[in-house]
Design a protein around this motif. Structure first.
Motif, mmCIF file in Angstrom:
data_model
loop_
_atom_site.group_PDB
_atom_site.id
_atom_site.type_symbol
_atom_site.label_atom_id
_atom_site.label_comp_id
_atom_site.label_asym_id
_atom_site.label_seq_id
_atom_site.Cartn_x
_atom_site.Cartn_y
_atom_site.Cartn_z
ATOM 1 N N PHE A 196 14.629 -6.460 63.592
ATOM 2 C CA PHE A 196 15.415 -6.578 64.822
ATOM 3 C C PHE A 196 14.595 -6.190 66.050
ATOM 4 O O PHE A 196 14.832 -6.720 67.149
ATOM 5 C CB PHE A 196 16.667 -5.700 64.727
ATOM 6 N N LYS A 197 13.651 -5.298 65.895
ATOM 7 C CA LYS A 197 12.841 -4.861 67.036
ATOM 8 C C LYS A 197 12.066 -6.015 67.661
ATOM 9 O O LYS A 197 11.738 -5.990 68.860
ATOM 10 C CB LYS A 197 11.876 -3.757 66.576
ATOM 11 N N ILE A 198 11.809 -7.068 66.890
ATOM 12 C CA ILE A 198 11.038 -8.196 67.389
ATOM 13 C C ILE A 198 11.895 -9.111 68.265
ATOM 14 O O ILE A 198 11.367 -9.813 69.135
ATOM 15 C CB ILE A 198 10.427 -8.978 66.205
ATOM 16 N N LEU A 199 13.215 -9.137 68.064
ATOM 17 C CA LEU A 199 14.084 -10.083 68.762
ATOM 18 C C LEU A 199 13.999 -9.977 70.283
ATOM 19 O O LEU A 199 13.871 -11.009 70.964
ATOM 20 C CB LEU A 199 15.528 -9.912 68.279
ATOM 21 N N PRO A 200 14.082 -8.801 70.909
ATOM 22 C CA PRO A 200 13.962 -8.767 72.381
ATOM 23 C C PRO A 200 12.639 -9.316 72.894
ATOM 24 O O PRO A 200 12.599 -9.931 73.966
ATOM 25 C CB PRO A 200 14.110 -7.266 72.714
ATOM 26 N N PHE A 201 11.571 -9.137 72.135
ATOM 27 C CA PHE A 201 10.278 -9.665 72.569
ATOM 28 C C PHE A 201 10.230 -11.184 72.427
ATOM 29 O O PHE A 201 9.596 -11.869 73.251
ATOM 30 C CB PHE A 201 9.167 -9.014 71.747
ATOM 31 N N ILE A 202 10.883 -11.742 71.400
ATOM 32 C CA ILE A 202 10.938 -13.200 71.259
ATOM 33 C C ILE A 202 11.668 -13.818 72.441
ATOM 34 O O ILE A 202 11.221 -14.819 73.024
ATOM 35 C CB ILE A 202 11.613 -13.573 69.926
ATOM 36 N N VAL A 203 12.796 -13.224 72.832
ATOM 37 C CA VAL A 203 13.554 -13.735 73.974
ATOM 38 C C VAL A 203 12.753 -13.578 75.265
ATOM 39 O O VAL A 203 12.735 -14.471 76.127
ATOM 40 C CB VAL A 203 14.903 -13.001 74.066
ATOM 41 N N LEU A 204 12.062 -12.465 75.412
ATOM 42 C CA LEU A 204 11.274 -12.220 76.621
ATOM 43 C C LEU A 204 10.146 -13.234 76.762
ATOM 44 O O LEU A 204 9.969 -13.854 77.813
ATOM 45 C CB LEU A 204 10.712 -10.800 76.590
#
Length: 550
Positions: A428-436
């Motif tokens: 889940f920690k990767i999801l905000p970076f994918i959106v960014l």
């Protein structure tokens, strides 16, 4: 100046997204003139002005049929139509293709669960050897930037996303199929390793093309929630794969699971070959551009654009943080898996159900992020997630020390509820970076930048796995001796706390990034802007190319 004529009978009701069609109401055919005025006699001081003579003269009018005029809609009008219920072109096909593709990406845990049990119980591999094979098989994913550059620069039959998805799926079929049909392929370590490498090569090509397609379509159609939708589809595939994987292992050999996954891959291949890329509504390049432009020149240009893109401060600082936060934590997944199966003798269904609960939590957190947590400042959100991840690693310490048994919690229940928690938080920690990064991706560089991000994450994961193998060998973890495993878990916990010290590299929120992007365009967009030509019947309006050198 040229003024386009507009009919007096409410012509706006007949405008379609591209062409002005005649109204269904019968009316006589007429031509409206476009008047071009030219000012005569600019020297009004020396020449007398005749009040009866007009100051402007009517030049030869240009007569254009209103049905032949091509209108280009503005972004505001397109958004207004979308709110009124007009769907995007190819949106249903895109949602199906994206959903099934990412579902298959998450469902890869189904054959991998069978492969892990096959290597542990039938090949009797050492825990360090098992973890070494797991992470060495991800080496083809390190070359994802190269696949992304090819996807952006090299077109195959006028398309540059779906053909690469088909190629990647075909490579996966050629890897899992022999392991299901040929018994020797799954028993010999060299052939097994070759099949694993080929499978991950195909999966990496497919993931790069899918990520680029999602980023490009999301920017073109202004669909910001497409990345979250893809993340949810991947989590749903992981839920189903882990749910039925444990029961398949109890009823059938691993070769059957390899065969089932090969059949599903064949279905995905048929779907990707059936859908045409132009039906999705994405911009297409003209045929003369595709045939005349050299391949190596396109690759070189795309590589230079990638280098300029990743040098931007808004991209390189978050990327450095997420890569370092993953690489510096040694992963002991192979040792924990062997401890659960060899020392605690847990049933495969318990392992599978623990992964199911983890994927359910991942899906729930993705939904919460899409609905509510997007509004939370990114630095605060990622900091809390990293702190929770560090403490979730201590749950394995409770299992190894058998503290859960002293508290009256059986090993099966504890593994079922808490075993996959740390892995879920790490995903889940990767999801905000994918959106960014999807929002910061420059135009025309979607495949290169998203593949570079995926490659950096994969490389950091491989480094974390190798660091875990070295730590397990250093502290003396073997198949029959797990007494030093608690010390390794404590090292994990301390290493996971270190990235909290440089959270300043992360942006406060996505709005701040948006303001920075508006204040200064990227180097690529500053160098050159696209040139367009608008056609109104036989009238051409050219927009000159604007060059701004730094």
């Amino acid at each position: 100046m040229i003024y386009s004529s507009v009919s007096s009978e409410n012509p706006w009701t007949t405008i379609s997204p591209k062409v002005l069609r005649p109204s269904t109401k019968q009316r006589p055919f007429h031509l409206n003139p476009i008047l071009c005025f030219h000012r005569q006699n600019p020297d009004t001081i020396n020449s007398p002005v005749n009040p009866t003579e007009p100051k402007t003269h009517l030049r030869s009018p240009i007569l254009i049929n209103p049905t032949q005029v091509i209108y280009r809609k503005t972004k505001r009008s397109r958004i207004h139509e979308e709110r009124r219920g007009f769907p995007h072109l190819g949106s249903q096909q895109m949602l199906f293709l994206c959903g099934f593709g990412y579902w298959m990406q998450g469902f890869r845990c189904f054959p991998w669960l069978a492969l892990n049990f096959h290597m542990v119980h039938r090949l009797n591999m050492h825990p360090s050897t098992l973890q070494l094979i797991q992470h060495s098989g991800n080496l083809p994913m390190v070359a994802k930037p190269f696949y992304g550059i090819l996807s952006d620069a090299l077109y195959i039959s006028g398309a540059h996303r779906l053909p690469y998805i088909s190629i990647g799926v075909l490579l996966q079929v050629l890897s899992w199929g022999p392991m299901a049909v040929i018994p020797v392929a799954a028993k010999s370590l060299p052939t097994l390793m070759a099949c694993v490498l080929l499978s991950n090569l195909g999966a990496s090509i497919t993931e790069v093309a899918q990520d680029a397609l999602v980023a490009e379509y999301g920017q073109e159609k202004n669909m910001k929630g497409l990345q979250s939708y893809a993340f949810m589809a991947s989590a749903a595939g992981g839920i189903l794969g882990n749910l039925i994987g444990g029961y398949f292992l109890m009823k059938a050999p691993p070769r059957t699971m390899f065969l089932v996954f090969s059949v599903l891959l064949s279905a995905q291949l048929a779907i990707s070959l059936r859908i045409r890329e132009e039906s999705l509504g994405l911009p297409q390049l003209p045929d003369h551009y595709l045939t005349r432009k050299p391949i190596f020149e396109s690759i070189r240009k795309q590589f230079s654009e990638l280098m300029m893109g990743i040098q931007e401060e808004s991209i390189v600082r978050p990327l450095t943080w997420i890569v370092a936060s993953i690489a510096m934590v040694p992963v002991l997944s192979g040792s924990i898996f062997c401890y659960q199966t060899q020392h605690l003798h847990l049933d495969p269904s318990v392992i599978g159900m623990s992964r199911v609960i983890g994927q359910l939590m991942l899906l729930s957190t993705a939904v919460l992020y899409d609905r509510y947590w997007k509004k939370v400042p990114m630095r605060k959100l990622v900091g809390v997630v990293q702190l929770v991840y560090a403490f979730s690693l201590l749950l394995d310490l409770l299992l190894v020390r058998q503290i859960n048994v002293r508290l009256g919690i059986p090993n099966e229940v504890f593994v079922l509820c808490f075993s996959g928690l740390a892995e879920t938080i790490a995903q889940f920690k990767i999801l905000p970076f994918i959106v960014l990064f999807a929002s910061l991706c420059p135009r025309g560089c979607e495949g290169s930048l998203t593949s570079f991000l995926a490659s950096a994450l994969c490389l950091s994961s491989i480094a974390s796995g190798f660091l875990g193998v070295g730590l397990a060998s250093l502290i003396g973890v073997t198949a029959g001796d797990y007494s030093s495993l608690p010390f390794g878990i404590l090292v994990q916990f301390i290493a996971a706390l270190l990235p909290l010290g440089w959270l300043c590299n992360l942006p406060m929120s996505e709005a701040v990034i948006g303001k920075e992007r508006k204040r200064g365009l990227s180097r690529r967009s500053q160098k050159s802007r696209r040139v367009g030509r608008v056609v109104y019947g036989s009238v051409f309006i050219y927009r000159r190319e604007r060059e701004s050198e730094a």
